[in-house]
Design a protein around this motif. Structure first.
Motif, mmCIF file in Angstrom:
data_model
loop_
_atom_site.group_PDB
_atom_site.id
_atom_site.type_symbol
_atom_site.label_atom_id
_atom_site.label_comp_id
_atom_site.label_asym_id
_atom_site.label_seq_id
_atom_site.Cartn_x
_atom_site.Cartn_y
_atom_site.Cartn_z
ATOM 1 N N THR A 67 45.245 -26.363 74.771
ATOM 2 C CA THR A 67 46.654 -26.002 74.849
ATOM 3 C C THR A 67 46.845 -24.612 74.267
ATOM 4 O OG1 THR A 67 48.909 -26.758 74.390
ATOM 5 C CG2 THR A 67 47.332 -26.967 72.590
ATOM 6 N N ARG A 232 32.801 -17.615 75.299
ATOM 7 C CA ARG A 232 34.149 -17.527 74.716
ATOM 8 C C ARG A 232 34.909 -16.404 75.402
ATOM 9 N NH1 ARG A 232 34.736 -19.351 69.171
ATOM 10 N NH2 ARG A 232 34.135 -21.513 69.369
ATOM 11 N N ARG A 236 43.086 -12.971 71.397
ATOM 12 C CA ARG A 236 43.610 -12.438 70.121
ATOM 13 C C ARG A 236 42.485 -12.101 69.154
ATOM 14 N NH1 ARG A 236 47.794 -16.752 67.818
ATOM 15 N NH2 ARG A 236 46.495 -18.174 69.037
ATOM 16 N N GLY A 237 42.528 -10.909 68.575
ATOM 17 C CA GLY A 237 41.488 -10.522 67.632
ATOM 18 C C GLY A 237 40.294 -9.858 68.302
ATOM 19 N N THR A 241 36.525 -10.375 66.445
ATOM 20 C CA THR A 241 36.925 -11.616 65.792
ATOM 21 C C THR A 241 36.227 -12.808 66.430
ATOM 22 O OG1 THR A 241 39.030 -10.607 65.231
ATOM 23 C CG2 THR A 241 38.921 -13.002 65.105
ATOM 24 N N ARG A 248 29.992 -17.543 62.345
ATOM 25 C CA ARG A 248 30.303 -18.518 61.305
ATOM 26 C C ARG A 248 29.941 -19.931 61.766
ATOM 27 N NH1 ARG A 248 36.346 -19.728 58.950
ATOM 28 N NH2 ARG A 248 36.609 -20.639 60.999
ATOM 29 N N GLN A 249 30.354 -20.283 62.991
ATOM 30 C CA GLN A 249 30.106 -21.648 63.475
ATOM 31 C C GLN A 249 28.612 -21.935 63.619
ATOM 32 O OE1 GLN A 249 33.218 -21.526 66.867
ATOM 33 N NE2 GLN A 249 32.887 -23.704 66.483
ATOM 34 N N TRP A 340 36.010 -9.526 60.443
ATOM 35 C CA TRP A 340 37.134 -10.236 61.045
ATOM 36 C C TRP A 340 38.325 -9.303 61.092
ATOM 37 C CZ3 TRP A 340 37.874 -15.701 61.810
ATOM 38 C CH2 TRP A 340 36.727 -16.464 61.569
ATOM 39 N N LEU A 341 39.172 -9.530 62.071
ATOM 40 C CA LEU A 341 40.484 -8.907 62.028
ATOM 41 C C LEU A 341 41.199 -9.430 60.797
ATOM 42 C CD1 LEU A 341 42.807 -7.315 63.444
ATOM 43 C CD2 LEU A 341 43.416 -9.459 64.564
ATOM 44 N N MET B 1 32.874 -24.079 57.517
ATOM 45 C CA MET B 1 34.150 -23.408 57.295
ATOM 46 C C MET B 1 34.196 -22.773 55.896
ATOM 47 S SD MET B 1 36.291 -24.426 59.963
ATOM 48 C CE MET B 1 37.637 -25.580 60.121
ATOM 49 N N ALA B 4 33.794 -18.803 55.271
ATOM 50 C CA ALA B 4 34.941 -17.945 55.524
ATOM 51 C C ALA B 4 36.027 -18.164 54.477
ATOM 52 C CB ALA B 4 35.492 -18.206 56.914
ATOM 53 N N GLY B 26 45.374 -14.008 65.114
ATOM 54 C CA GLY B 26 44.036 -14.307 65.600
ATOM 55 C C GLY B 26 42.941 -13.951 64.607
ATOM 56 N N GLY B 27 43.317 -13.404 63.452
ATOM 57 C CA GLY B 27 42.307 -12.971 62.496
ATOM 58 C C GLY B 27 42.189 -13.914 61.316
ATOM 59 N N ARG B 28 41.916 -13.326 60.174
ATOM 60 C CA ARG B 28 41.590 -14.126 59.003
ATOM 61 C C ARG B 28 42.776 -14.941 58.499
ATOM 62 N NH1 ARG B 28 37.846 -10.744 55.658
ATOM 63 N NH2 ARG B 28 36.151 -12.006 56.469
ATOM 64 N N MET B 30 45.205 -16.187 60.220
ATOM 65 C CA MET B 30 45.419 -17.326 61.105
ATOM 66 C C MET B 30 44.378 -18.401 60.843
ATOM 67 S SD MET B 30 46.013 -17.466 65.199
ATOM 68 C CE MET B 30 44.380 -17.810 65.818
ATOM 69 N N ALA B 31 43.124 -17.970 60.656
ATOM 70 C CA ALA B 31 42.063 -18.943 60.365
ATOM 71 C C ALA B 31 42.392 -19.718 59.093
ATOM 72 C CB ALA B 31 40.722 -18.223 60.237
ATOM 73 N N GLU B 35 43.017 -23.677 58.852
ATOM 74 C CA GLU B 35 42.083 -24.454 58.039
ATOM 75 C C GLU B 35 42.806 -25.189 56.906
ATOM 76 O OE1 GLU B 35 38.436 -22.589 55.914
ATOM 77 O OE2 GLU B 35 38.390 -22.051 58.038
ATOM 78 N N GLN B 49 35.746 -29.746 66.097
ATOM 79 C CA GLN B 49 34.771 -29.071 66.956
ATOM 80 C C GLN B 49 34.936 -27.553 66.884
ATOM 81 O OE1 GLN B 49 35.486 -30.754 70.851
ATOM 82 N NE2 GLN B 49 34.439 -32.688 70.397
ATOM 83 N N GLY B 50 36.167 -27.100 66.679
ATOM 84 C CA GLY B 50 36.404 -25.688 66.431
ATOM 85 C C GLY B 50 36.202 -24.769 67.620
ATOM 86 N N ASN B 51 36.266 -25.295 68.821
ATOM 87 C CA ASN B 51 36.203 -24.443 70.008
ATOM 88 C C ASN B 51 37.600 -24.256 70.598
ATOM 89 O OD1 ASN B 51 33.279 -23.983 70.216
ATOM 90 N ND2 ASN B 51 33.199 -26.210 70.440
ATOM 91 N N ASP B 52 37.698 -23.492 71.699
ATOM 92 C CA ASP B 52 39.002 -23.238 72.307
ATOM 93 C C ASP B 52 39.557 -24.471 73.005
ATOM 94 O OD1 ASP B 52 38.977 -20.685 71.402
ATOM 95 O OD2 ASP B 52 38.331 -19.780 73.276
ATOM 96 N N THR B 139 43.306 -30.859 69.671
ATOM 97 C CA THR B 139 43.229 -29.408 69.855
ATOM 98 C C THR B 139 44.624 -28.844 69.654
ATOM 99 O OG1 THR B 139 42.404 -27.648 71.325
ATOM 100 C CG2 THR B 139 43.615 -29.444 72.370
ATOM 101 N N GLY B 140 44.703 -27.549 69.320
ATOM 102 C CA GLY B 140 46.007 -26.979 69.034
ATOM 103 C C GLY B 140 46.024 -25.474 69.169
#
Lengths: 350, 350
Positions: A67, A232, A236-237, A241, A248-249, A340-341, B1, B4, B26-28, B30-31, B35, B49-52, B139-140
Motif C-alpha cells: 500500500t 528495489r 523517496r530518499g 537511501t 542494513r537488512q 542515509w538521507l 534494525m 540503524a 524516506g530517510g532516517r 522516517m525509519a 521502527e 519482513q521490511g520490504n516494500d 504492510t504500511g
C-alpha cells in the motif's frame, strides 16, 4: 445503474464544477460521482460488482500485498500526474518482490472545492496507466474533506500480486558479498521534475518524470534465470537511501562507482543549480537489482533489451562490512560514505 | 534494525513531540518513526519482513479485496478513535462478503505538527483492534503533508480475505422477493456519537460508537447454513441508503416496519434533538442481512447467540417493485418512501 441515474437532478459539471462535501456523504451525490466519473473511466468487470469489496480469482502461489499513499505536490508535472504515479508506484512495489501484479484498490481523499475537471484528468491518467499495465482497479473508496483539510486529492493505492510457488522471492536481506549492483537507467528524473515544476525553474527544456510501471521489466529479469537477490525501486530518499536499507537488512557493505552512475545532463545541471545530490533524488520508473556476480552481464543484457532498461548499468558491488556502510569511489579516485538521507530533502515528492 | 537505531541522534518525544516533514522524507527520521512507533505497536512476522510489500501465505479460494479511507472528525470519540475504526471498517467490508479476513495494509497521511502522543493513541487502538480481531497489519506506508494540508491523521486501510471454494458469495444483487431483512442490533450509535462529540452536546450520558469487527458474527452466520443472500454494513448513509443500494442492485422493492427498528433511547433522543433520522445515521458495528424467509428465524437465533447480535431483529421484507422503492410502514400504520440520502447529512463520519 441506470434506474438511479435517472434520479440525478443535476449532471456533474466537469468544465466548471467542484467537489462538494455531499460527494463524500454516502448518498446520491456520491453514487453519481462514482458512476459518472470513476466507474466510467476505470470500469471493469470486478469494479462493476458494486459491493463493498471485490471478489477475485487468485492463482496459486504466495500473495504479495502493498500500500502507498500518494500526496505529490504539484498534482500535475511533466511526464504525468498523481493518477498515473499512484498506479505505477504500487505496481512497482509488487513487481520488485519478483511478483506478478494482479489487482489494485484505490482510495481517494478529495478536498472540497477541487475542480472536477482536474479530477477527471487524474482519473483519466489512472485509467491509461492501468490499461497499459494490464492491472485493473477492482475496488475503491471516496471521501471528501473540508476546504483547507487536504490539497486537492490524495490517492492511496494498494496492490495485490502473486509469486508462483517455485519462484524465489527477491528480498532486501538476500544481498551477499561479491554480488553486483545494477540500476535500470538514469537516476533523479522524477524528483527533479517535481522540484523544477514547484520552483518554476526553467532549464533548457522541462525535466520529465520517469514514472512508469516496471513489472514488464521485472518479468524479463525473472525469465533470465539470473540469480537475482534483491530488487528495489529507489523512490523517496533515492538510490542512496534504498541501498543503505538493503545494506542494513542484508548485513553487508557496498561500494558504488561514481563514474558509472547514469544521470541525464539536464538532471545533473538542475541538481547542481538547486543543491541536490542525484543519489538522494526520487525515481518512479527505475529499479536497483543486486545479482550474483556470475550472472551480472547476462542480467544487464536482458535489461538493455527492454525499453525501460536501455540505460541499465552496473554501478557497484557488495562486500563484507561490519558497519554496513555504503561508500562511493568518486570520479577523482577518492572515497566517501554515502549516508542515509537525514532530514527532509524533498517533501511530497510522491 | 538495531544497527540503524544506534544512529538516531534524538529519541522520539512521545510526550511533547510532533510530526515533522522529515518523518515522511524516506530517510532516517522516517525509519525511526516506523521502527519506534508503528513496528513496535503493530509488529508481526509479516510486517517485520521490511520490504516494500509483504509476502503472505494464501489459502485456496477466491480473493476478496477492499479499501477505505478514514477521515473521521474528531479523531477521538466515545467508544474509540480513528485507529480502531480503520481496522474495524475494513474487516467488516471483507466479512460482509461472506469472506474470512486475513490481512490488512495501512497507509497514514500525517499532518505536520500532529502530536506524536495522539498518534501513539491512534496506533495503540489499531494494535488492540488487530489483536482482538486476529487480523494483522502486514504492510504500511507513511506520508507527511504540511500543516494546513491535512487534519492530524488520515488512515487508509485495505483488506484481503478469502472465500472458500464451496461457499456461496453474499452479494448485493441476490435479494429476492419474499426474503426477510434483518439488522444485527440497534442503529445510529456511531453517527450520533460523532455528532454529539463534534457539537459538544451533553445528553444524559455519552453516546458510545458501536465500532466493532463483525467477522466473528458473519462466521457464525455462515456456519448456520441459512440461505443468506446479502450482508452489508450500513455505514455512511445508514440503513436507508444501504437498503436502497441493495434494492437497486437486486432489482427489488423493500418494506420496513418502523416498530421493529431497534434504536437506543439516547440515540432516538439525540436524533430528535438534532434533527436526524436514525435510518440515515452511520453504524460501524452493525450489519444488515437478507435471508430466505424459511431461514430467517434460524439465522436470527444464531445472531442472538453472538455478543454483537444480541439485539438482532427482523425489520422488513423484500418484494417485487419495478421502481425498486424502499418503503416503511410507520408506527401509526401509514406508509412512506425511505429514499436515498441526498446531500450531505453527516460529513466525515468515518
Amino acid at each position: 445503474m441506470m434506474a438511479a441515474r435517472r434520479a440525478y437532478v443535476r449532471p456533474l459539471d466537469f468544465a466548471r464544477g467542484c467537489v462538494e462535501m455531499a460527494h463524500g456523504g454516502g448518498g446520491r451525490a456520491m453514487a453519481q460521482l462514482i458512476e459518472d466519473l470513476f466507474a466510467r473511466r476505470l470500469g471493469n468487470a470486478y469494479l462493476g460488482q458494486g459491493n463493498d469489496a471485490a471478489v477475485l480469482p487468485m492463482p496459486a502461489g504466495r500473495l504479495v500485498l502493498t500500500t502507498d499513499a500518494h500526496v505529490v505536490s504539484p498534482l500535475f508535472f511533466p511526464g504525468g500526474n498523481i493518477g498515473c504515479l499512484a498506479v505505477h508506484g504500487t505496481i512497482n512495489d509488487v513487481a520488485v518482490m519478483g511478483a506478478r501484479p494482479l489487482y489494485l484498490a484505490a482510495s481517494f481523499i478529495l478536498e472540497e472545492g477541487f475542480a472536477l475537471g482536474d479530477l477527471v484528468r487524474v482519473v483519466d491518467a489512472m485509467a491509461v496507466a492501468t490499461r497499459e499495465a494490464g492491472v485493473p482497479v477492482v475496488t475503491g473508496d471516496t471521501k471528501v474533506v473540508e476546504k483547507g483539510m487536504g490539497d486537492g486529492v490524495y490517492i492511496t493505492t494498494s496492490g495485490v500480486g502473486v509469486v508462483a510457488e517455485g519462484d524465489e522471492l527477491w528480498a532486501g536481506d538476500r544481498a551477499r558479498p561479491g554480488d553486483q549492483i545494477l540500476v535500470s537507467g538514469t537516476i533523479g528524473e522524477h524528483g527533479m521534475a517535481i522540484m523544477a515544476q514547484r520552483e518554476s525553474i526553467g532549464f533548457a527544456g522541462p525535466i520529465v518524470s520517469d514514472t512508469a510501471a516496471l513489472h514488464g521489466l521485472t518479468a524479463e529479469m525473472r525469465g533470465s534465470g539470473a540469480a537475482i537477490r534483491v530488487v528495489r525501486d529507489p523512490t523517496r530518499g533515492g538510490v542512496a537511501t534504498t541501498l543503505n536499507e538493503i545494506a542494513r537488512q542484508s548485513g553487508v557493505g557496498m561500494m558504488l562507482y561514481e563514474r558509472s552512475l547514469p544521470v541525464l545532463p539536464e538532471v545533473a545541471a538542475a541538481c547542481e543549480f538547486l543543491g541536490f545530490d542525484p543519489l538522494y533524488v526520487a525515481n518512479e520508473g527505475k529499479l536497483l537489482a543486486i545479482v550474483a556476480a556470475a550472472d551480472a552481464e547476462r542480467l544487464l543484457a536482458v535489461m538493455h533489451a527492454h525499453p525501460l532498461g536501455r540505460r541499465a548499468a552496473v554501478i557497484g558491488s557488495v562486500h563484507d562490512d561490519a558497519h554496513h556502510f555504503v561508500q562511493m569511489t568518486t570520479a577523482f579516485g577518492g572515497r566517501r560514505i554515502v549516508d542515509w538521507l537525514s532530514g527532509e530533502q524533498l517533501p511530497r515528492i510522491c
